[in-house]
Design a protein around this motif. Structure first.
Motif, PDB file in Angstrom:
ATOM      1  N   GLU A   1       0.794  -1.064  -0.107  1.00  0.00           N
ATOM      2  CA  GLU A   1      -0.079   0.057   0.038  1.00  0.00           C
ATOM      3  C   GLU A   1       0.886   1.084  -0.053  1.00  0.00           C
ATOM      4  N   LEU A   2       1.926   1.252   0.864  1.00  0.00           N
ATOM      5  CA  LEU A   2       2.965   2.273   0.813  1.00  0.00           C
ATOM      6  C   LEU A   2       3.521   2.470  -0.504  1.00  0.00           C
ATOM      7  N   LEU A   3       4.082   1.513  -1.172  1.00  0.00           N
ATOM      8  CA  LEU A   3       4.696   1.532  -2.418  1.00  0.00           C
ATOM      9  C   LEU A   3       3.411   2.347  -3.267  1.00  0.00           C
ATOM     10  N   GLY A   4       2.429   1.602  -3.409  1.00  0.00           N
ATOM     11  CA  GLY A   4       1.312   2.087  -4.042  1.00  0.00           C
ATOM     12  C   GLY A   4       0.943   3.727  -4.079  1.00  0.00           C
ATOM     13  N   GLN A   5       1.107   4.214  -2.900  1.00  0.00           N
ATOM     14  CA  GLN A   5       0.817   5.511  -2.443  1.00  0.00           C
ATOM     15  C   GLN A   5       2.020   6.431  -3.248  1.00  0.00           C
ATOM     16  N   TYR A   6       3.211   5.966  -3.039  1.00  0.00           N
ATOM     17  CA  TYR A   6       4.313   6.764  -3.360  1.00  0.00           C
ATOM     18  C   TYR A   6       4.211   6.740  -5.241  1.00  0.00           C
ATOM     19  N   MET A   7       4.038   5.655  -5.677  1.00  0.00           N
ATOM     20  CA  MET A   7       3.876   5.514  -7.181  1.00  0.00           C
ATOM     21  C   MET A   7       2.510   6.379  -7.724  1.00  0.00           C
ATOM     22  N   ILE A   8       1.363   6.442  -6.968  1.00  0.00           N
ATOM     23  CA  ILE A   8       0.338   7.496  -7.267  1.00  0.00           C
ATOM     24  C   ILE A   8       1.007   8.717  -7.349  1.00  0.00           C
ATOM     25  N   ASP A   9       1.538   9.334  -5.965  1.00  0.00           N
ATOM     26  CA  ASP A   9       1.742  10.669  -5.752  1.00  0.00           C
ATOM     27  C   ASP A   9       2.824  11.144  -6.778  1.00  0.00           C
ATOM     28  N   ALA A  10       3.795   9.940  -7.175  1.00  0.00           N
ATOM     29  CA  ALA A  10       4.653  10.232  -8.126  1.00  0.00           C
ATOM     30  C   ALA A  10       4.066  10.680  -9.504  1.00  0.00           C
ATOM     31  N   GLY A  11       3.211   9.612  -9.905  1.00  0.00           N
ATOM     32  CA  GLY A  11       2.398   9.773 -11.274  1.00  0.00           C
ATOM     33  C   GLY A  11       1.857  11.167 -11.390  1.00  0.00           C
ATOM     34  N   ASN A  12       0.969  11.606 -10.269  1.00  0.00           N
ATOM     35  CA  ASN A  12       0.289  12.766 -10.280  1.00  0.00           C
ATOM     36  C   ASN A  12       1.226  14.049 -10.392  1.00  0.00           C
ATOM     37  N   GLU A  13       2.477  13.949  -9.663  1.00  0.00           N
ATOM     38  CA  GLU A  13       3.379  15.023  -9.908  1.00  0.00           C
ATOM     39  C   GLU A  13       4.020  14.672 -11.200  1.00  0.00           C
ATOM     40  N   PHE A  14       4.362  13.798 -11.790  1.00  0.00           N
ATOM     41  CA  PHE A  14       4.894  13.857 -13.327  1.00  0.00           C
ATOM     42  C   PHE A  14       3.921  14.152 -14.183  1.00  0.00           C
ATOM     43  N   GLY A  15       2.556  14.069 -13.909  1.00  0.00           N
ATOM     44  CA  GLY A  15       1.520  14.295 -14.734  1.00  0.00           C
ATOM     45  C   GLY A  15       0.820  13.257 -15.275  1.00  0.00           C
ATOM     46  N   PRO A  16      -0.426  13.101 -14.864  1.00  0.00           N
ATOM     47  CA  PRO A  16      -1.262  11.854 -15.261  1.00  0.00           C
ATOM     48  C   PRO A  16      -1.359  11.647 -16.883  1.00  0.00           C
ATOM     49  N   GLY A  17      -1.126  12.994 -17.687  1.00  0.00           N
ATOM     50  CA  GLY A  17      -1.248  12.915 -18.988  1.00  0.00           C
ATOM     51  C   GLY A  17      -0.101  12.447 -19.642  1.00  0.00           C
ATOM     52  N   THR A  18       1.312  12.205 -18.899  1.00  0.00           N
ATOM     53  CA  THR A  18       2.302  11.728 -19.387  1.00  0.00           C
ATOM     54  C   THR A  18       2.397   9.947 -19.498  1.00  0.00           C
ATOM     55  N   ALA A  19       3.097   9.509 -20.274  1.00  0.00           N
ATOM     56  CA  ALA A  19       3.216   7.969 -20.428  1.00  0.00           C
ATOM     57  C   ALA A  19       3.550   7.534 -18.947  1.00  0.00           C
ATOM     58  N   TYR A  20       4.568   8.084 -18.576  1.00  0.00           N
ATOM     59  CA  TYR A  20       5.255   7.493 -17.343  1.00  0.00           C
ATOM     60  C   TYR A  20       4.260   7.941 -16.118  1.00  0.00           C
ATOM     61  N   GLY A  21       3.976   8.884 -16.078  1.00  0.00           N
ATOM     62  CA  GLY A  21       3.097   9.517 -14.800  1.00  0.00           C
ATOM     63  C   GLY A  21       1.700   8.561 -14.995  1.00  0.00           C
ATOM     64  N   ASN A  22       1.156   8.175 -16.074  1.00  0.00           N
ATOM     65  CA  ASN A  22      -0.150   7.328 -16.120  1.00  0.00           C
ATOM     66  C   ASN A  22       0.230   6.022 -15.766  1.00  0.00           C
ATOM     67  N   ALA A  23       1.554   5.471 -16.287  1.00  0.00           N
ATOM     68  CA  ALA A  23       1.599   4.013 -15.585  1.00  0.00           C
ATOM     69  C   ALA A  23       1.987   3.762 -14.260  1.00  0.00           C
ATOM     70  N   LEU A  24       2.825   5.040 -13.565  1.00  0.00           N
ATOM     71  CA  LEU A  24       3.000   4.994 -12.203  1.00  0.00           C
ATOM     72  C   LEU A  24       1.658   4.807 -11.535  1.00  0.00           C
TER      73      LEU A  24
END
Length: 344
Positions: A73-96
């Motif tokens: 869950e902790l890893l999941g939260q970090y990934m979601i936060d990072a993805g939102n930071e990088f931008g959900p519209g970007t390929a990497y952000g979306n994948a995260l």
């Protein structure tokens, strides 16, 4: 005195019958291995020793341990936060974000496995150690004392010289013998219950295997879903560093063991990355599609799906590339492309 003399080899000792001795060693063996299995299962389910101690303390205080995020869950939260930071519209952000959501689902499955295993497997094992086996130990100790009383009486009878002393000693031997026999019978009956303990623990073991199977099937399903979603990205995103790779993620082979473990798991299909989807996106027509596996709608704009049903799908201008509109009777809503197989 009797015990000391026996240890020094100066006094005779009444031996327990072979059947009782066998039962005693079976009980000891059961206790030893039950403890080992129980402790190692606890380590498996909660590898963090500090968290285990904390849970144990709260349990003894009869209070609920504070709920905190587990590792997935902790890893999941970090990934979601990072993805939102990088931008959900970007390929990497979306994948995260997609990976993060999957990690969180695995974290929930983890909790369910721990909870189910604690109730169905660990608790019955602990109840045996702290309940039945403690009773056996107490009665066995009592049997040891009755045996010492009997042997002390026999020693006194041997040493008795005068007739009155012999008569009193014979009476004492009779009484201590009957008390010893009665206690041996009580101990024997308790020890014979070890066979039903084995039968009960076998049922608990089956429950534990069932819980693990559910957990691994869930995790496999979640990863399969994620793999399909990641597989819907253009192949350029799938290449690893400098090695150009044209093989889509879906080509990872599924172990046959996992496939047979849960017949309900979908087969990995490459048909989702076909040109059919692009044709449909560029045209204003509609196509029939078979649903690959169940999907629960996240909100009212989406349509829930059931594996193997056939629905009508079409595209609307400006729609996210990962989605199509789905229609079933008078119900309609967005559906993820990765859950569909277009039919000819």
């Amino acid at each position: 005195l009797q015990f000391t003399e026996e240890k020094l080899g100066q006094a005779e000792k009444t031996e327990l019958d072979a059947h009782l001795e066998n039962l005693l060693s079976k009980a000891e063996c059961t206790k030893l291995w039950t403890e080992k299995i129980m402790k190692q299962t606890e380590v498996l389910l909660q590898p963090n020793p500090n968290a285990r101690i904390e849970e144990f303390v709260y349990e003894k205080l009869d209070r609920k341990a504070p709920s905190r995020m587990n590792n997935p869950e902790l890893l999941g939260q970090y990934m979601i936060d990072a993805g939102n930071e990088f931008g959900p519209g970007t390929a990497y952000g979306n994948a995260l974000i997609k990976c993060g959501e999957t990690q969180k689902r695995i974290g929930t499955a983890d909790r369910e496995l721990i909870q189910t295993s604690a109730i169905n497997f660990l608790t019955p094992l602990r109840n045996f150690i702290e309940g039945d086996y403690k009773t056996i130990t107490k009665e066995r100790k009592l049997l040891q004392n009755k045996r010492l009383d009997l042997d002390a009486a026999k020693t006194r009878l041997k040493k008795a010289k005068v007739a009155e002393a012999r008569a009193a000693s014979e009476q004492e031997v009779r009484i201590t013998q009957s008390e010893f026999d009665r206690q041996a019978e009580i101990t024997r009956l308790l020890l014979e219950g070890i066979s039903s303990t084995h039968a009960h623990h076998l049922r608990c073991l089956n429950d534990f295997v069932e819980a693990q199977m559910t957990y691994y099937a869930q995790c496999y399903q979640y990863m399969l879903d994620l793999q399909k979603q990641l597989g819907s990205f253009p192949s350029t995103f799938l290449s690893n560093n400098n090695q150009s790779s044209t093989t889509p993620v879906q080509s990872v082979s599924t172990p046959s063991v996992l496939a047979s473990a849960s017949a309900s798991l979908p087969s990995v299909s490459n048909s989702i990355v076909t040109s059919g989807i692009s044709e449909l996106k560029s045209s204003s027509g509609s196509r029939k599609a078979r649903v690959l596996y169940d999907y629960d709608a996240a909100n009212s704009s989406e349509l829930s799906l059931l594996a193997d049903e056939v629905i009508t799908v079409y595209s609307i201008p400006g729609m996210d590339s990962d989605w199509l509109m789905g229609e079933r009777g008078n119900q309609q809503g967005k559906v993820p492309i990765t859950y569909l197989e277009l039919l000819n």
